[in-house]
Design an enzyme around this catalytic site. Structure first.
Site, PDB file in Angstrom:
ATOM      1  N   HIS A   1       0.824  -1.229   0.000  1.00 50.67           N
ATOM      2  CA  HIS A   1       0.000   0.000   0.000  1.00 50.67           C
ATOM      3  C   HIS A   1       0.850   1.268   0.000  1.00 50.67           C
ATOM      4  O   HIS A   1       0.317   2.366  -0.135  1.00 50.67           O
ATOM      5  CB  HIS A   1      -0.890   0.054   1.250  1.00 50.67           C
ATOM      6  CG  HIS A   1      -1.972  -0.980   1.273  1.00 50.67           C
ATOM      7  ND1 HIS A   1      -2.851  -1.148   0.226  1.00 50.67           N
ATOM      8  CD2 HIS A   1      -2.330  -1.897   2.209  1.00 50.67           C
ATOM      9  CE1 HIS A   1      -3.697  -2.134   0.524  1.00 50.67           C
ATOM     10  NE2 HIS A   1      -3.395  -2.603   1.709  1.00 50.67           N
TER      11      HIS A   1
ATOM     12  N   ASP B   1      -3.027 -10.261  -2.348  1.00 49.73           N
ATOM     13  CA  ASP B   1      -3.524  -9.743  -1.070  1.00 49.73           C
ATOM     14  C   ASP B   1      -4.957  -9.275  -1.335  1.00 49.73           C
ATOM     15  O   ASP B   1      -5.261  -8.777  -2.423  1.00 49.73           O
ATOM     16  CB  ASP B   1      -2.658  -8.568  -0.614  1.00 49.73           C
ATOM     17  CG  ASP B   1      -3.021  -8.062   0.769  1.00 49.73           C
ATOM     18  OD1 ASP B   1      -2.286  -8.369   1.715  1.00 49.73           O
ATOM     19  OD2 ASP B   1      -4.046  -7.350   0.899  1.00 49.73           O
TER      20      ASP B   1
ATOM     21  N   HIS C   1      -6.555  -6.828  -0.364  1.00 50.05           N
ATOM     22  CA  HIS C   1      -6.705  -5.374  -0.544  1.00 50.05           C
ATOM     23  C   HIS C   1      -5.967  -4.941  -1.807  1.00 50.05           C
ATOM     24  O   HIS C   1      -5.030  -5.600  -2.246  1.00 50.05           O
ATOM     25  CB  HIS C   1      -6.173  -4.663   0.710  1.00 50.05           C
ATOM     26  CG  HIS C   1      -6.815  -5.167   1.976  1.00 50.05           C
ATOM     27  ND1 HIS C   1      -6.163  -5.998   2.869  1.00 50.05           N
ATOM     28  CD2 HIS C   1      -8.068  -4.993   2.443  1.00 50.05           C
ATOM     29  CE1 HIS C   1      -6.989  -6.306   3.859  1.00 50.05           C
ATOM     30  NE2 HIS C   1      -8.152  -5.707   3.628  1.00 50.05           N
TER      31      HIS C   1
ATOM     32  N   ASP D   1      -5.036 -12.506   3.367  1.00 55.60           N
ATOM     33  CA  ASP D   1      -6.256 -11.975   3.965  1.00 55.60           C
ATOM     34  C   ASP D   1      -7.515 -12.242   3.146  1.00 55.60           C
ATOM     35  O   ASP D   1      -8.604 -11.831   3.538  1.00 55.60           O
ATOM     36  CB  ASP D   1      -6.117 -10.477   4.296  1.00 55.60           C
ATOM     37  CG  ASP D   1      -5.223  -9.726   3.337  1.00 55.60           C
ATOM     38  OD1 ASP D   1      -4.960 -10.263   2.240  1.00 55.60           O
ATOM     39  OD2 ASP D   1      -4.792  -8.608   3.671  1.00 55.60           O
TER      40      ASP D   1
HETATM   41 ZN   LIG Z   1      -4.237  -6.880   2.802  1.00 51.85          ZN
END
Ligand SMILES: [Zn+2]
Length: 371
Positions: A145, A182, A184, A270
């Protein structure tokens, strides 16, 4: 399953990075009770327990375990501006605090983040030099991120881009593919390679989960980079079959078209069914199968050169089983460990008509991307 020389890069210090005075993802105070132990979602335990399971299962003994040096400052500056690094170090030296959106840190986190990036660099280097067939970096804090001057989502340094930039300088590396599964969105990696065609970035993620405010599949890069950034948003609740469908219908054809010389997986866990920070339905066999598919692509496209870098994954009890499956697949060694949750998560998969709906959406994406 072919046995391979697999490296595992880790360092106890990475487990010592802390999130300071934040629990779950909330600041302590008011109605939020102070933390007892490791109550922040980004707890070291998910990662430490993966290493522990590797040890007790015997897998660690068959891998090439190693730490690494922290990333050097000149390499850091290839991506992160001086001013940001200074601010990060200052907060870290002063005992920690909140540095960006969902980016809490504790004392010494600056040095630990440099080590975390250093592990990814060493993993990439060992694979490119031919010392290892493939390698796993248990990086913590994670990196996908992180923007050059803005940390977010528990990420402080862009581990994978830093490893790529270092490798590009040391090896004659022209094309690298980053597959980010991931749950996200891999916004940091997308941002850094937005207008470049030498790094293909693909992010599979839960639609609209984190970070807020992005335009999903319409973000395809710009200028030179047009078409070299692919986003695959998936509906909340998507399960094993949807992920495998996205891999075989979009990710693998995109890799074949791009012909990378190295494949890096931004490996968050996740999207597992019991993760507290997302709503997907994967289990350990999903991660094993996705690893098998990228490994197959790496074998046919780039001599098996595959590096897996740990990103998110917050279910303390379950991440180790998913991680072990990835490492078993990478190394070609099957331990006796059985995933105790596999049967129950398999019973929670979406029914066929929902999977079909998701697959139709993926078919549209495949067409949009010209694959
Ligand atoms: Zn994540």
């Amino acid at each position: 399953m072919m046995k391979r020389k697999t490296g595992f890069f880790f360092d106890e210090h990475c487990f010592w990075h802390s999130t300071g005075a934040y629990v779950v993802t909330l600041p302590v105070g008011g109605w939020v009770q102070p933390s007892s132990g490791t109550a922040h979602a980004e707890s070291p335990e998910t990662k430490r327990r993966l290493k522990n399971l590797m040890d007790v299962s015997g897998l660690s003994h068959s891998l090439h375990l190693s730490s690494a040096s922290p990333i050097d400052e000149p390499t850091l500056r290839k991506i992160h501006p001086e001013e940001y690094l200074k601010r990060f170090k200052q907060v870290s030296d002063n005992g920690g605090g909140m540095l960006g959106i969902e980016a809490p840190l504790g004392p010494g986190s600056y040095e630990i983040a440099k080590l975390s990036a250093g592990l990814a660099c060493a993993a990439v280097e060992a694979v490119l030099s031919g010392e290892l067939d493939n390698a796993y970096s248990l990086s913590r804090p994670p990196g996908h991120h992180c923007l050059p001057d803005k940390p977010m989502g528990f990420c402080f340094l862009a581990n994978i881009p830093l490893a790529i930039e270092q490798a590009k300088e040391r090896f004659d590396l022209k094309r690298v593919a980053v597959i980010d599964w991931d749950v996200h969105h891999g916004n940091g990696t997308q941002h850094i390679y937005w207008d470049r065609s030498d790094v293909l970035t693909i992010s599979m993620h839960q639609d609209g989960c984190f970070p807020p405010g992005y335009s999903g599949e319409d973000d395809i890069g710009e200028g030179e980079g047009t078409g070299y950034n692919l986003n695959i948003p998936l509906l909340a609740g998507a399960g094993h079959h949807s992920y495998i469908y996205a891999m075989t219908q979009i990710v693998l054809p995109a890799l074949e078209r791009f012909k990378p010389e190295l494949i890096i997986v931004a490996c968050g866990y996740d999207a597992n069914a019991v993760d507290p920070l997302a709503r997907m339905q994967l289990h350990s066999e999903s991660f094993r199968e996705m690893t098998r598919l990228v490994q197959q692509a790496a074998d046919s496209l780039c001599d098996g050169k595959l590096v897996v870098v740990h990103e998110g994954g917050y279910a303390e009890s379950y991440v180790p089983f998913c991680g072990l499956a990835v490492l078993e697949q990478m190394s070609g060694i099957r331990t006796e460990v059985k995933d105790p949750m596999l049967d129950s998560i398999r019973l929670q998969q979406p029914r066929e008509e929902f999977e079909l709906f998701q697959q139709q959406q993926l078919d549209k994406l495949k067409e949009k991307f010209g694959l």
